[in-house]
Design a protein around this motif. Structure first.
Motif, short mmCIF file in Angstrom:
data_model
loop_
_atom_site.label_atom_id
_atom_site.label_comp_id
_atom_site.label_asym_id
_atom_site.label_seq_id
_atom_site.Cartn_x
_atom_site.Cartn_y
_atom_site.Cartn_z
N LYS A 189 2.22 4.34 -7.73
CA LYS A 189 0.86 3.83 -7.56
C LYS A 189 0.32 3.15 -8.80
O LYS A 189 -0.73 2.50 -8.74
CB LYS A 189 -0.07 5.00 -7.18
CG LYS A 189 0.31 5.70 -5.88
CD LYS A 189 0.31 4.73 -4.71
CE LYS A 189 0.69 5.46 -3.41
NZ LYS A 189 0.69 4.53 -2.24
N LYS A 199 0.83 -1.21 0.00
CA LYS A 199 0.00 0.00 0.00
C LYS A 199 0.86 1.25 0.00
O LYS A 199 0.46 2.29 -0.55
CB LYS A 199 -0.93 -0.02 1.21
CG LYS A 199 -1.93 1.13 1.23
CD LYS A 199 -2.84 1.00 2.43
CE LYS A 199 -3.86 2.14 2.46
NZ LYS A 199 -4.77 2.04 3.65
N GLN A 211 -0.36 -4.83 -7.53
CA GLN A 211 0.10 -5.40 -6.26
C GLN A 211 0.00 -6.93 -6.30
O GLN A 211 -0.99 -7.48 -6.77
CB GLN A 211 -0.76 -4.87 -5.10
CG GLN A 211 -0.82 -3.35 -5.02
CD GLN A 211 -1.79 -2.87 -3.96
OE1 GLN A 211 -1.50 -2.95 -2.75
NE2 GLN A 211 -2.95 -2.37 -4.38
#
Length: 399
Positions: free
Chosen positions: A104, A99, A108
């Motif tokens: 970004k 996180k 993930q």
């Protein structure tokens, strides 16, 4: 090509000391870490990999997301097995580390190695899996070295539950498979169960769908495809959808090579056919038959028996010499006169011999024979006149 951030979770509990996966379960995990790191970094230059453990004193992040393989190696070098592993806590810490990634745009992913019994219930693991799916986190689990032992908590018998069916036994594989199934979205998560055998753990991981998707450039969603891997590669081993420029360059290079080989083979066949063509008329005769140019010049002239100028000259002087001798003998045979005659004859014969040599060197041609005969005759006449003058001189003196 998938841009991805991956967190690898190792099981460094006391169970990792077992040697059923040589040299040990912990070392087998370390080898697999390097293989996963290489595959992820090859898939995209901006991919990052982190490392953490879930045994010993507790879950701990050893290396944050990085592209430096040296940091991963240093962390694995000082890793020691101890304690018990906590799968639920390890997954939650890994999710928290992902996180806080800097990029970004990276998808993930969590890769977990499990080599000890899982104490968490299947229901709690399924709950964690749904939470990962909600946060778009993919999960890959590698289970090895744990036999299928019923880990469910037995319940006390009761009269009312006598007719109820027996509950399904909960083993490591069933719990972990349920966790992956709850996390998977568009088949982006994988579960791999490995048993001891001749193949290394890193080899089994490398040939599984966990790394096939990374080697193929990532999956269509969440960086993975369930079991099959990434996009279909063409005949050159490259997926045109992922790298169209490379696929086009390889295709053009192969076509140029095929054209070059075809041209060289055509040229070779043409040259071979040219060598087998019939020779035109007259060419073989010119090559095989001897020509007058190969014969020495003047062969016919030298071979013929013809009178030479030397023979002609040699026939003349003896007759003249006899006449001179007769004349000189009739006149009284003076020594001075004889010496003069001999000198004149020697001079004339020496000139004849020299001319004979030059004429022979010229190839037997007698174009100047007449001129030479005239010169000889003139020389003999002059010598005879000198002899007569000498004869007359003594007679005049006597008178």
């Amino acid at each position: 090509m998938s841009l991805e951030a991956t967190m690898i979770v190792l099981d460094n509990s006391a169970h990792s000391l077992n040697g059923d996966f040589p040299p040990s379960r912990l070392q087998a995990q370390s080898d697999s870490v390097f293989r996963i790191f290489g595959a992820k970094c090859r898939a995209h230059p901006e991919n990052e990999v982190g490392l953490m453990v879930m045994g010993g004193k507790g879950s701990e992040v050893l290396v944050t997301l990085t592209t430096d393989e040296g940091k991963i190696g240093s962390a694995l070098h000082g890793l020691k097995p101890a304690g018990e592993s906590d799968l639920a806590t390890g997954i939650q810490v890994a999710q928290l580390a992902l996180k806080h990634r800097q990029n970004k745009n990276q998808r993930q992913r969590i890769v977990v190695f499990v080599c000890s019994p899982v104490k968490d219930s299947q229901a709690s693991l399924v709950k964690i899996g749904k939470k990962l799916k909600k946060n778009n986190v993919a999960l890959d689990i590698v289970s090895f070295g744990t036999p299928d032992i019923d880990l469910s908590i037995p319940s006390l018998p009761s009269s009312s539950s006598s007719a109820a069916p027996a509950p399904t036994p909960e083993t490591n594989d069933t719990k972990l498979a349920a966790l992956v199934e709850a996390t998977s979205s568009s088949d982006n998560s994988h579960f791999l169960s490995v048993e001891p055998g001749p193949a290394l753990l890193s080899e089994r991981v490398g040939s599984s769908a966990i790394l096939r998707s990374a080697d193929a450039g990532g999956d269509a969603d969440m960086g993975g495809m369930g079991g099959g891997g990434g996009g279909a590669a063409d005949e050159y081993g490259v997926d045109p959808n992922l790298d169209p420029e490379l696929a086009m360059a390889l295709r053009m290079s192969l076509e140029e090579e095929r054209a070059r080989q075809a041209a060289s083979s055509a040229a070779a066949s043409t040259s071979a056919a040219a060598q087998l063509e019939p020779v035109p008329e007259g060419v073989s005769t010119q090559i095989t038959d001897p020509t007058p140019a190969t014969e020495p010049k003047g062969a016919e002239l030298t071979g013929a028996v013809l009178p030479t100028s030397s023979e002609t000259m040699r026939q003349g002087p003896p007759e003249n010499t006899a006449e001179v001798d007769m004349m000189s003998g009739g006149a009284g045979g003076d020594d001075d006169e004889d010496e003069d005659l001999k000198r004149a004859l020697a001079l004339s014969q020496g000139l004849d011999e020299g001319d004979d040599v030059e004429m022979g060197a010229a190839g037997g041609l007698d174009d100047t024979v007449d001129d030479e005969d005239d010169d000889i005759a003139r020389a003999i006449a002059l010598s005879m006149q000198d002899a007569e003058a000498e004869e007359k001189k003594p007679s005049a003196e006597g008178q």
